[in-house]
Motif scaffolding. Structure first.
Motif, PDB file in Angstrom:
ATOM      1  N   TYR A 262     -36.869  69.010  46.302  1.00 60.85           N
ATOM      2  CA  TYR A 262     -35.661  68.424  45.726  1.00 60.85           C
ATOM      3  C   TYR A 262     -35.949  67.048  45.139  1.00 60.85           C
ATOM      4  O   TYR A 262     -35.439  66.688  44.077  1.00 60.85           O
ATOM      5  N   LEU A 263     -36.764  66.266  45.827  1.00 59.37           N
ATOM      6  CA  LEU A 263     -37.098  64.937  45.321  1.00 59.37           C
ATOM      7  C   LEU A 263     -37.870  65.037  44.006  1.00 59.37           C
ATOM      8  O   LEU A 263     -37.593  64.298  43.053  1.00 59.37           O
ATOM      9  N   LEU A 264     -38.823  65.958  43.941  1.00 56.91           N
ATOM     10  CA  LEU A 264     -39.589  66.144  42.704  1.00 56.91           C
ATOM     11  C   LEU A 264     -38.704  66.614  41.558  1.00 56.91           C
ATOM     12  O   LEU A 264     -39.002  66.359  40.383  1.00 56.91           O
ATOM     13  N   LEU A 265     -37.627  67.307  41.898  1.00 57.76           N
ATOM     14  CA  LEU A 265     -36.721  67.841  40.877  1.00 57.76           C
ATOM     15  C   LEU A 265     -35.575  66.900  40.540  1.00 57.76           C
ATOM     16  O   LEU A 265     -34.720  67.243  39.719  1.00 57.76           O
ATOM     17  N   SER A 266     -35.544  65.724  41.129  1.00 51.09           N
ATOM     18  CA  SER A 266     -34.405  64.827  40.922  1.00 51.09           C
ATOM     19  C   SER A 266     -34.241  64.403  39.469  1.00 51.09           C
ATOM     20  O   SER A 266     -33.141  64.063  39.044  1.00 51.09           O
ATOM     21  N   THR A 267     -35.328  64.447  38.690  1.00 46.32           N
ATOM     22  CA  THR A 267     -35.210  64.089  37.276  1.00 46.32           C
ATOM     23  C   THR A 267     -34.312  65.060  36.518  1.00 46.32           C
ATOM     24  O   THR A 267     -33.750  64.716  35.483  1.00 46.32           O
ATOM     25  N   ARG A 268     -34.157  66.275  37.043  1.00 45.60           N
ATOM     26  CA  ARG A 268     -33.317  67.263  36.362  1.00 45.60           C
ATOM     27  C   ARG A 268     -31.824  66.947  36.482  1.00 45.60           C
ATOM     28  O   ARG A 268     -31.011  67.567  35.807  1.00 45.60           O
ATOM     29  N   ALA A 269     -31.479  65.980  37.326  1.00 47.77           N
ATOM     30  CA  ALA A 269     -30.078  65.581  37.414  1.00 47.77           C
ATOM     31  C   ALA A 269     -29.616  64.912  36.126  1.00 47.77           C
ATOM     32  O   ALA A 269     -28.420  64.790  35.869  1.00 47.77           O
ATOM     33  N   SER A 270     -30.562  64.485  35.293  1.00 44.71           N
ATOM     34  CA  SER A 270     -30.237  63.869  33.999  1.00 44.71           C
ATOM     35  C   SER A 270     -31.046  64.546  32.910  1.00 44.71           C
ATOM     36  O   SER A 270     -32.279  64.493  32.916  1.00 44.71           O
ATOM     37  N   ASP A 271     -30.361  65.191  31.959  1.00 37.59           N
ATOM     38  CA  ASP A 271     -31.064  65.849  30.858  1.00 37.59           C
ATOM     39  C   ASP A 271     -31.849  64.846  30.023  1.00 37.59           C
ATOM     40  O   ASP A 271     -32.928  65.165  29.514  1.00 37.59           O
ATOM     41  N   SER A 272     -31.306  63.638  29.876  1.00 37.04           N
ATOM     42  CA  SER A 272     -31.981  62.637  29.055  1.00 37.04           C
ATOM     43  C   SER A 272     -33.290  62.186  29.707  1.00 37.04           C
ATOM     44  O   SER A 272     -34.303  61.988  29.020  1.00 37.04           O
ATOM     45  N   VAL A 273     -33.279  62.026  31.038  1.00 36.88           N
ATOM     46  CA  VAL A 273     -34.506  61.634  31.739  1.00 36.88           C
ATOM     47  C   VAL A 273     -35.545  62.740  31.649  1.00 36.88           C
ATOM     48  O   VAL A 273     -36.715  62.504  31.352  1.00 36.88           O
ATOM     49  N   GLN A 274     -35.117  63.990  31.912  1.00 35.49           N
ATOM     50  CA  GLN A 274     -36.041  65.111  31.843  1.00 35.49           C
ATOM     51  C   GLN A 274     -36.625  65.243  30.439  1.00 35.49           C
ATOM     52  O   GLN A 274     -37.827  65.467  30.271  1.00 35.49           O
ATOM     53  N   GLY A 275     -35.784  65.070  29.427  1.00 38.38           N
ATOM     54  CA  GLY A 275     -36.262  65.173  28.050  1.00 38.38           C
ATOM     55  C   GLY A 275     -37.238  64.070  27.695  1.00 38.38           C
ATOM     56  O   GLY A 275     -38.249  64.306  27.019  1.00 38.38           O
ATOM     57  N   ALA A 276     -36.948  62.854  28.150  1.00 34.76           N
ATOM     58  CA  ALA A 276     -37.839  61.731  27.858  1.00 34.76           C
ATOM     59  C   ALA A 276     -39.201  61.922  28.502  1.00 34.76           C
ATOM     60  O   ALA A 276     -40.245  61.632  27.901  1.00 34.76           O
ATOM     61  N   LEU A 277     -39.200  62.427  29.729  1.00 33.17           N
ATOM     62  CA  LEU A 277     -40.469  62.678  30.408  1.00 33.17           C
ATOM     63  C   LEU A 277     -41.262  63.783  29.705  1.00 33.17           C
ATOM     64  O   LEU A 277     -42.485  63.727  29.622  1.00 33.17           O
ATOM     65  N   GLY A 278     -40.542  64.790  29.208  1.00 33.22           N
ATOM     66  CA  GLY A 278     -41.217  65.850  28.465  1.00 33.22           C
ATOM     67  C   GLY A 278     -41.873  65.317  27.202  1.00 33.22           C
ATOM     68  O   GLY A 278     -42.999  65.697  26.862  1.00 33.22           O
ATOM     69  N   GLU A 279     -41.188  64.421  26.498  1.00 36.04           N
ATOM     70  CA  GLU A 279     -41.764  63.826  25.290  1.00 36.04           C
ATOM     71  C   GLU A 279     -42.981  62.984  25.638  1.00 36.04           C
ATOM     72  O   GLU A 279     -43.976  62.967  24.907  1.00 36.04           O
ATOM     73  N   PHE A 280     -42.902  62.280  26.769  1.00 37.37           N
ATOM     74  CA  PHE A 280     -44.041  61.457  27.182  1.00 37.37           C
ATOM     75  C   PHE A 280     -45.250  62.327  27.504  1.00 37.37           C
ATOM     76  O   PHE A 280     -46.373  62.020  27.097  1.00 37.37           O
ATOM     77  N   GLU A 281     -45.039  63.414  28.248  1.00 38.14           N
ATOM     78  CA  GLU A 281     -46.148  64.303  28.598  1.00 38.14           C
ATOM     79  C   GLU A 281     -46.822  64.870  27.357  1.00 38.14           C
ATOM     80  O   GLU A 281     -48.028  65.085  27.333  1.00 38.14           O
ATOM     81  N   ALA A 282     -46.031  65.128  26.316  1.00 40.00           N
ATOM     82  CA  ALA A 282     -46.571  65.739  25.095  1.00 40.00           C
ATOM     83  C   ALA A 282     -47.118  64.684  24.140  1.00 40.00           C
ATOM     84  O   ALA A 282     -47.401  64.985  22.986  1.00 40.00           O
ATOM     85  N   GLY A 283     -47.301  63.471  24.618  1.00 37.83           N
ATOM     86  CA  GLY A 283     -47.709  62.368  23.756  1.00 37.83           C
ATOM     87  C   GLY A 283     -49.006  62.580  23.027  1.00 37.83           C
ATOM     88  O   GLY A 283     -49.270  61.934  22.011  1.00 37.83           O
ATOM     89  N   GLY A 284     -49.851  63.512  23.476  1.00 40.50           N
ATOM     90  CA  GLY A 284     -51.123  63.750  22.818  1.00 40.50           C
ATOM     91  C   GLY A 284     -51.151  65.013  22.001  1.00 40.50           C
ATOM     92  O   GLY A 284     -52.187  65.645  21.855  1.00 40.50           O
ATOM     93  N   GLU A 285     -49.995  65.458  21.491  1.00 43.26           N
ATOM     94  CA  GLU A 285     -49.960  66.702  20.716  1.00 43.26           C
ATOM     95  C   GLU A 285     -50.891  66.627  19.524  1.00 43.26           C
ATOM     96  O   GLU A 285     -51.123  65.564  18.949  1.00 43.26           O
TER      97      GLU A 285
END
Length: 297
Positions: A262-285
């Motif tokens: 649940y703690l690892l999934l807490s970012t899913r409580a905010s779509d904007s946070v989850q989306g921002a983290l996804g963009e960061f992870e893909a930073g080396g596309e």
């Protein structure tokens, strides 16, 4: 960065909301009713040896990757771990290599059974930590780091204690514990390899690794040590002749792993946070806008 509007909630309430959100409407839509026959065929029969577990886990990883199934992320980590421990077994570098082989196979079969039950839709037989990990991997905005950590959490914080009991720790417990610690030492040696594997799937993680120096490796090693030590203590409790102690160990094992998920999934409580983290992870596309990950949606 502006925060998403809305009332603030404690992390406990956010975690509860995440759990409800992930479990609503399950099983997930990405799986066909009854599961995929090819996936099920790779999961149905128990592993009988270290070599079989290693080969079939890797075959499953490739199958997930070919389908763009993000369950491949954890298996990428797990396959490397299994390979490293298997190599040390082959070199006879444990006090009881035969027992470690039994332990490794029992551990792999715990994952296999959870994944098999999930794939065929027998969700009542899937422990909460695995349910949360598999459901998250099925979401289109899943993160590489989340997929990896949720799988590691479910496998070490939940499966490991039961796998140790399956392998047997009562006879010559001192030697068993020494071998358990030696497996932990093997995992310490491949932390950099695991980071490289995850970075190949989420190029943005390279910047994190470089900025933290060796701090992230030290944190990873500390976490591995603590989680595996806890798993051993829970296995001892699960092996107790006292029913209350066995019950308590089972409850602690489940609560610890589920709470961590649940703690690892807490970012899913905010779509904007989850989306921002996804963009960061893909930073080396790459130039075509596609990451190098094997299992990305």
């Amino acid at each position: 960065m502006s925060r998403a509007r809305g009332p603030r909630r404690s992390w406990r309430k956010e975690a509860t909301a995440v759990g409800r959100r992930l479990r609503r409407g399950r099983p997930t839509a990405r799986r066909r009713a009854g599961g995929d026959p090819e996936i099920l065929s790779l999961l149905a029969a128990p592993y009988g040896s270290v070599e079989e577990a290693r080969d079939r886990l890797d075959a499953l990883r490739r199958e997930f990757a070919d389908r763009g199934d993000d369950r491949a992320v954890f298996l990428t980590v797990y396959a490397r771990t299994t390979e490293a421990v298997a190599a040390r077994i082959e070199r006879g570098e444990f006090e009881d290599p035969e027992w470690v082989a039994t332990y490794l196979v029992a551990f792999a079969n715990r994952y296999r059974q959870a994944c098999h039950n999930y794939e065929r839709g027998a969700l009542s037989a899937v422990a909460d930590p695995w349910q949360l990990a598999f459901d998250s991997a099925a979401e289109p905005d899943s993160l590489v780091a989340q997929d990896a950590l949720l799988g590691v959490n479910a496998h070490i914080n939940y499966d490991l204690a039961f796998a140790l009991v399956d392998a047997g720790i009562e006879r010559d417990r001192t030697a068993r514990y020494a071998d358990h610690c030696d497996v932990t030492e093997v995992l310490r040696t491949i932390v950099d390899d695991i980071q490289d594997l995850l970075a190949s799937e989420a190029p943005g993680l390279v910047a994190v690794d470089e900025s933290l120096g060796r701090a992230d490796e030290r944190l990873a090693i500390f976490t591995i040590d603590e989680c595996r030590a806890s798993a051993w203590r829970n296995a001892v409790g699960l092996s107790s002749r006292f029913r209350l102690r066995r019950w308590l160990a089972r409850r602690v094992t489940g609560a610890t792993a589920t709470g961590a998920a649940y703690l690892l999934l807490s970012t899913r409580a905010s779509d904007s946070v989850q989306g921002a983290l996804g963009e960061f992870e893909a930073g080396g596309e790459d130039e075509g806008g596609q990451g190098t990950g094997v299992g990305r949606n």
